[in-house]
Structure formats: C-alpha cells, structure tokens
Design a protein around this motif. Structure first.
Motif, mmCIF file in Angstrom:
data_model
loop_
_atom_site.group_PDB
_atom_site.id
_atom_site.type_symbol
_atom_site.label_atom_id
_atom_site.label_comp_id
_atom_site.label_asym_id
_atom_site.label_seq_id
_atom_site.Cartn_x
_atom_site.Cartn_y
_atom_site.Cartn_z
ATOM 1 N N PRO A 51 -14.383 -46.524 -21.968
ATOM 2 C CA PRO A 51 -14.266 -45.512 -20.904
ATOM 3 C C PRO A 51 -15.614 -44.937 -20.478
ATOM 4 O O PRO A 51 -15.803 -44.623 -19.306
ATOM 5 N N LEU A 52 -16.553 -44.788 -21.405
ATOM 6 C CA LEU A 52 -17.867 -44.247 -21.050
ATOM 7 C C LEU A 52 -18.592 -45.180 -20.087
ATOM 8 O O LEU A 52 -19.134 -44.734 -19.064
ATOM 9 N N ILE A 53 -18.609 -46.465 -20.380
ATOM 10 C CA ILE A 53 -19.288 -47.428 -19.514
ATOM 11 C C ILE A 53 -18.601 -47.490 -18.149
ATOM 12 O O ILE A 53 -19.264 -47.517 -17.101
ATOM 13 N N ARG A 54 -17.280 -47.482 -18.137
ATOM 14 C CA ARG A 54 -16.549 -47.518 -16.863
ATOM 15 C C ARG A 54 -16.860 -46.280 -16.030
ATOM 16 O O ARG A 54 -17.016 -46.368 -14.806
ATOM 17 N N LYS A 55 -16.975 -45.115 -16.682
ATOM 18 C CA LYS A 55 -17.293 -43.879 -15.970
ATOM 19 C C LYS A 55 -18.687 -43.956 -15.360
ATOM 20 O O LYS A 55 -18.895 -43.572 -14.202
ATOM 21 N N LEU A 56 -19.647 -44.454 -16.122
ATOM 22 C CA LEU A 56 -21.018 -44.562 -15.621
ATOM 23 C C LEU A 56 -21.108 -45.545 -14.459
ATOM 24 O O LEU A 56 -21.867 -45.324 -13.507
ATOM 25 N N LEU A 57 -20.333 -46.623 -14.508
ATOM 26 C CA LEU A 57 -20.306 -47.588 -13.402
ATOM 27 C C LEU A 57 -19.692 -46.959 -12.160
ATOM 28 O O LEU A 57 -20.197 -47.119 -11.045
ATOM 29 N N ASN A 58 -18.587 -46.226 -12.345
ATOM 30 C CA ASN A 58 -17.901 -45.597 -11.202
ATOM 31 C C ASN A 58 -18.759 -44.534 -10.536
ATOM 32 O O ASN A 58 -18.699 -44.352 -9.312
ATOM 33 N N LEU A 59 -19.556 -43.824 -11.316
ATOM 34 C CA LEU A 59 -20.416 -42.767 -10.771
ATOM 35 C C LEU A 59 -21.734 -43.319 -10.222
ATOM 36 O O LEU A 59 -22.518 -42.572 -9.632
ATOM 37 N N GLY A 60 -21.974 -44.599 -10.428
ATOM 38 C CA GLY A 60 -23.216 -45.197 -9.958
ATOM 39 C C GLY A 60 -24.421 -44.834 -10.816
ATOM 40 O O GLY A 60 -25.568 -45.025 -10.392
ATOM 41 N N ILE A 61 -24.175 -44.307 -12.011
ATOM 42 C CA ILE A 61 -25.275 -43.954 -12.915
ATOM 43 C C ILE A 61 -25.844 -45.203 -13.577
ATOM 44 O O ILE A 61 -27.060 -45.346 -13.726
ATOM 45 N N LEU A 62 -24.958 -46.105 -13.976
ATOM 46 C CA LEU A 62 -25.375 -47.375 -14.568
ATOM 47 C C LEU A 62 -25.347 -48.440 -13.483
ATOM 48 O O LEU A 62 -24.277 -48.813 -13.004
ATOM 49 N N GLU A 63 -26.523 -48.900 -13.082
ATOM 50 C CA GLU A 63 -26.637 -49.881 -12.014
ATOM 51 C C GLU A 63 -27.282 -51.170 -12.529
ATOM 52 O O GLU A 63 -27.930 -51.183 -13.587
ATOM 53 N N LYS A 64 -27.114 -52.213 -11.749
ATOM 54 C CA LYS A 64 -27.562 -53.539 -12.169
ATOM 55 C C LYS A 64 -29.079 -53.610 -12.317
ATOM 56 O O LYS A 64 -29.595 -54.363 -13.142
#
Length: 333
Positions: A51-64
């Motif tokens: 859930p943490l990784i999915r949240k960061l992806l959804n918020l655009g915090i974790l980007e490619k």
C-alpha cells in the motif's frame, strides 16, 4: 590417545572450559535475560505492491526518473515488481535477507520497519541510517492507533510489534531528523529534504534549563490560551461606504480582541480569569505584548515536543494543531 587426558580432573577442566559458556548462554535464553533478534520473521510475503508504494505512485511522489531504495525490504518483492513491471531504478536493503551495503537514492521507503524494532535507540539508529541515504524524500509506513498510549506486544512468532499514536510518532521522527513529518494517509508519512526544518532538539536537562530562561522574559499563558476576535455591535456604523481602517472581513463593524483560556490561568486585576480584553486593536501595544506571551508559551511547547527522549509526549494528548512548532500565532477571527 595421550594417557594424561584420561585423568578425571583434567577431563573435567577441559569440559568446563569448552561447555560452560554454552550452558550459561542457554540459561540466559531460558530466563529471558538476553534475546535474539527475530524481527526478520515479521517480513510479509506480498502478492502485489505494498500500500505504501501504491500510494506514492498515485501521488506522483515515486516517479520513474527517481532512484528508489526500500530500506528494510524483507523479501524484496516491492523492489522486484518495481523493476520488472515498471522498469524503475529500485534497490533493496535488509540486514537479514539483503545485507549488501545500500547506496543513496532519491526516494527511500521504510515499510513497517520502525514498529518491529523494540529498542528505542536502535529504532532511532535505523531511522537515521535511512535518512542519511535519502536524497529527496523518506516515506514511512507504520502501525498507528488512536489515543496517547502506544501498545507494544510480541507475536506468536516471538517478533516484536509496536503501535504508535500519531503524536508520539511525529515527535520521535521530528526530534530525530529535525524536519517536519507530513501525513499522506492514516499510517503513511513522508519527510522531505525541502521540508520545514526545525531547530536542533534538546536533552531533558537542556529543555528544563531553557524553560527557566524563557520564564524570566515574561509571563507564560496556559497552553489552552488563544487570541480571539469578536464584534459586540453587528450594526453597520457607515451606510453606503466602508471605513478603510476596518477589517475587510467585517466591514462597518467595530472589531475587538481578547485572550481566552477555557481553563483560566490568565492574570486579571483580581486574580486568575478565563478572558482578558486586549485594548488598542490588532496593531496596539497590548496586542504586541499578548503575541509575545503566546510566542514564549509556544517556544516552551516546541522544545518539549522535540525533546530527544520524548520525555514530555504525554502532555500533548489530544493535540491537533501544531502551529506552535512553526512559530505561528493564530488569530481566531
């Protein structure tokens, strides 16, 4: 075999030399005098991204285009999926499963790591290590519960699990790292290198000494005290025009201010009172004195909240407004 080894005294001495440390170690384990770290057994076997990784992806915090380190990655399944499914530059570190020395990354995640470390100093050490590897953002997920008293317990696998309350976690992380903790979900938080930076935290002794110094500067309002604005006459004083000296949110009305404390503790003429009128309006001399008093109070609250050992955390039960941490005096208009 050499004959002298058959001598009973010599045999007993050899046995004592070889096996006494092992027997003593077993005794300590049985009687819980020492413990073996089993925190690695708490690593979950995930079938999808956490859930943490999915949240960061959804918020655009974790980007490619950002490098990512999963600190305390367990079996490394988040890392594996980010690399294989999303082509991310993701690596993992875990002292048991992936003990290779980690490298710095733009985004570092600690996914339910802090809550499985039983010792306070070891928990702080792990947090600092993860922060020192962080270039941009450290994201944390951990057990959160309501109330002020955290719960600590052992699971059936003999692993340790801790449930923080939000105030305790905020105080712990901010006093350790010196930066503001931002909540992005119920049990998910982030600390940014570009975030609000606090003053260096103090030890318990330093806090007590500093409080005494602040008290010498003037009186200290209760922590419940706030500055409120009010109008005692809601009838417009001007018809057809607005007085430029009036508060634009309350045109044509006389605006007054007072300091209010629901528990009292404010110095009145005949003793302590709950309400003090502040003459002279928002820019008057009395208001400057009131603001200075609130700032002294907030400085005391701030150094208590960020005390290194969290010695005063119980005093902040129920707090929802943390403006005092940023030297902001709120006017309740």
């Amino acid at each position: 075999m050499t004959p002298y080894l058959h001598h009973p005294n010599i045999c007993f001495s050899v046995f004592t030399y070889l096996y006494t440390p092992l027997i003593f170690f077993a005794y300590l384990l049985i009687h819980r005098e020492i413990s073996i770290d089993k925190s690695y057994l708490a690593a979950p076997n995930r079938k999808r991204l956490s859930p943490l990784i999915r949240k960061l992806l959804n918020l655009g915090i974790l980007e490619k285009n950002y490098s990512h380190l999963d600190y305390g990655c367990g079996f490394g399944q988040d890392v594996e999926r980010l690399r294989s499914q999303f082509d991310f530059n993701s690596t993992g570190y875990d002292p048991h499963y992936f003990p290779i020395s980690p490298k710095n990354a733009d985004i570092v995640t600690m996914n339910y790591v802090l809550n499985v470390i039983s010792d306070f100093e070891q928990r702080k050490e792990a947090l600092l290590k993860a922060w020192n590897l962080t270039n941009k953002i450290l994201a944390i997920a951990t057990n959160i519960q309501g109330g002020i008293n955290s719960k600590n317990k052992k699971t059936r696998w003999e692993t340790y699990t801790k449930s923080f309350n939000y105030i305790e976690l905020k105080g712990f992380i901010e006093s350790t790292l010196g930066y503001e903790l931002v909540r992005i979900d119920k049990d998910k938080f982030m600390i940014s290198r570009d975030g609000y930076k606090y003053d260096s935290p103090m030890t318990y002794k330093e806090v007590i000494t500093k409080i005494e110094q602040i008290k010498l500067q003037g009186w200290i309002p209760p922590k419940e005290a706030v500055i409120k604005g009010y109008c005692n006459d809601f009838k417009p004083r001007y018809i057809g025009k607005i007085d430029p000296n009036d508060n634009p949110n309350f045109p044509g009305r006389i605006r007054y201010y007072r300091m209010y404390s629901k528990i009292g503790g404010l110095p009145g003429k005949n003793g302590m009172v709950k309400c003090l009128h502040i003459p002279g309006g928002k820019d008057g001399e009395a208001m400057k004195q009131a603001i200075a008093a609130i700032k002294r109070r907030d400085e005391i609250l701030k150094i208590k909240f960020h005390c290194l050992k969290q010695s005063f955390v119980q005093e902040f039960a129920g707090y929802k407004n943390f403006n005092f941490l940023k030297n902001v005096v709120t006017f309740y208009e």
